[in-house]
Design a protein around this motif. Sequence first.
Motif: not given
Length: 283
Positions: A112-124
């Motif tokens: 998995l690769r994610t990019l979050q600019t306004a929120h933190l990654p959901g699974m964390f």
Amino acid sequence: MAPRQAPTVRQRRFGTELRRLREAAGMSAPRAAELLGTDRTSISNVEAGRFGISEERLRRLTSIYECDTPELIEALAGMTGGRNGGWWDEYRGKIPPDFLEVSELEHHASNLRTLQTAHLPGMFQTEDHARALFDLFIPALPRLEIELRIAQRLARHQVLTNEPAMPYTGLIHESALRMLVGGPRVAKAQLIRLLAESERDNVTLLVIPFSIGGFPMAGDSVLYAAAHSPHLDTVQVDSPTGAVYFDSPTQLANFRRRLDAVEQVALNPVQSRDIILTIAKDL
């Protein structure tokens, strides 16, 4: 067997790839049905994700289409058979389907690769952080639905602790780290959780600092779920009206290039942990 009323993204993805193989072979749906010994409606239903297909029939179809990519054939074969769902099906009909689609994509991904600019990654996200986010919804969500959404979000973390460990790379903009969701106490506990997760061997968290200015996909929330064959990768992008999915070869290649470009300007893992720790200490 009754048709699926609402095929999942993964089920539709399976059908889309079969349609692409058929079209690449220059074959019509009626001709494919004839060679498979079925009717055109069955081919159309499988390609739309409304019906599944057995592994035996899948292998026959890929032979009919003269697919010469063993990796893709095996990945497709792994998507056949049975109607067993995953842990996320417990929440079906109770929370929006987009939440469940994400869980299914994550569960079946190879990395998995994610990019979050306004929120933190959901699974964390911690329970308190997630609750504070859901409490911001307008109109307000029913309390029971909030609790179900939180439980489902916390359960997503299991993909990082299953065996074998799921490789995960998360790109997080500094603005998301500095947003005091739930207040200073909740925000600090959330940052400490991020630091702990960043120490996992299979987790790489990279911070995009304010100092770099603009960058590709600034403002986006992106999940790139890599499959066991790159032909079956899927990208999910959040939008104000719900999740949008991308899976064409050109789209996937563009998202990979964009994510690679963002990784190039992000801080390295050590520097990223340092800035998270600095922000946490200031709270």
